[in-house]
Design an enzyme around this catalytic site. Structure first.
Site, short mmCIF file in Angstrom:
data_model
loop_
_atom_site.label_atom_id
_atom_site.label_comp_id
_atom_site.label_asym_id
_atom_site.label_seq_id
_atom_site.Cartn_x
_atom_site.Cartn_y
_atom_site.Cartn_z
N SER A 133 55.67 39.07 36.96
CA SER A 133 55.24 39.26 38.35
C SER A 133 55.13 37.92 39.04
CB SER A 133 53.89 39.97 38.40
OG SER A 133 53.36 39.98 39.72
N TYR A 146 45.33 41.11 36.06
CA TYR A 146 46.77 41.41 36.13
C TYR A 146 47.56 40.11 36.11
CZ TYR A 146 51.25 43.08 37.90
OH TYR A 146 52.59 43.36 38.05
#
Length: 283
Positions: A133, A146
């Site tokens: 990501s 995350y």
């Protein structure tokens, strides 16, 4: 023609990467926790094998890999796409919530890779594509855990690129920005059970508010993003990192410039922390 295994392939970037690979003439194994959730156009293709796979179940990982190899004879490309999100200020997130996230995003990826590698080493080559990501390169408020999980993915991918080079196996971490998928749906992203009102109006909770507003309005087109990932993966040499989306490139440039700006004045002092050679010191 290559054999691809794509995890988390029932929707989002996973299913679009599978579609791009099928359209490119590859044989594709699509893996999902619920195989019946894989879209019919994928499941009904003659070049596709649908397998049930929960990446938190190690035994199921090895069974799925053996099923793919039994069907197609090999695995040339592994796309580690299975993952989910966790939003909230770090103080709000419980240990159990954080560990559950890492079980999917990090340990699921590690165990799936570990199961595939013996087949790639035997074949003398292969490609590992790990979906990280943008947040794995730049830690962002409200997504600390995350970001941490995706930073771990990047670190694993970089190490694998060096470890596996003698076997002809390449490793790449893909770092997408925001794409218009179901990622911000409740089925993909978790909110902590505890919310601390003191964080209201601060960056961590601003991110929570943004997530609700941005769901299904993100600028990134998952079809185009998947086609780009497929194109790069099909090339001869994989880059170490692959930002996907204008926002991913822009934030990387901003963070790289900030890091360079902040550490430049500290270079000499940092280098001076080494031991001084005794002979040079005497002279």
């Amino acid at each position: 023609m290559s054999v691809w295994l794509v995890t988390g392939a029932s929707r989002g970037l996973g299913v679009e990467i599978a579609r791009a690979a099928v359209a490119g003439g590859e044989k594709v194994a699509v893996a999902a926790r619920r195989p019946d959730s894989v879209p019919e156009d994928i499941r009904e293709s003659e070049e596709v094998l649908t397998v049930g796979l929960d990446v938190t179940d190690t035994d199921q990982i090895y069974r799925a890999v053996e099923e793919v190899v039994g069907k197609f004879g090999r695995i040339d490309v592994l796309v580690n796409n299975a993952g989910r999100g966790l939003l909230g200020a770090l103080e709000e997130i419980s240990d159990a919530e954080a560990r559950s996230l890492f079980d999917v995003n990090v340990f699921g990826l590690i165990n799936t890779t570990r199961a595939v590698l013996p087949h790639m080493r035997t074949a003398g080559g292969g490609k590992l594509v790990h979906i990280g990501s943008r947040s794995g390169f730049e830690g962002e408020p409200g997504v600390s855990m995350y970001s941490a999980s995706k930073a771990a993915v990047a670190g694993v991918s970089e190490a694998l690129a060096a470890e596996l080079e003698p076997f002809g196996i390449q490793s790449m971490v893909v770092e997408p920005g925001v794409f218009r998928t179901d990622f911000l749906d409740a089925s993909s992203v978790q909110l902590p059970e505890r919310r601390i009102p003191d964080y209201d109006g601060t960056p961590a909770h601003v991110t929570l508010d943004w997530a609700g507003e941005a769901n299904h309005t993100q600028l990134g087109d998952p079809v185009k993003g998947a086609a780009f990932i497929y194109q790069v993966t099909s090339g001869e040499t994989l880059p170490l990192h692959l930002p996907v989306g204008a926002d991913a490139f822009e934030r990387r440039e901003v963070m790289t410039a900030r890091i360079a700006r902040e550490i430049a004045p500290l270079h000499a002092a940092s280098a001076a922390t080494a031991y001084v050679d005794a002979e040079r010191a005497d002279s």
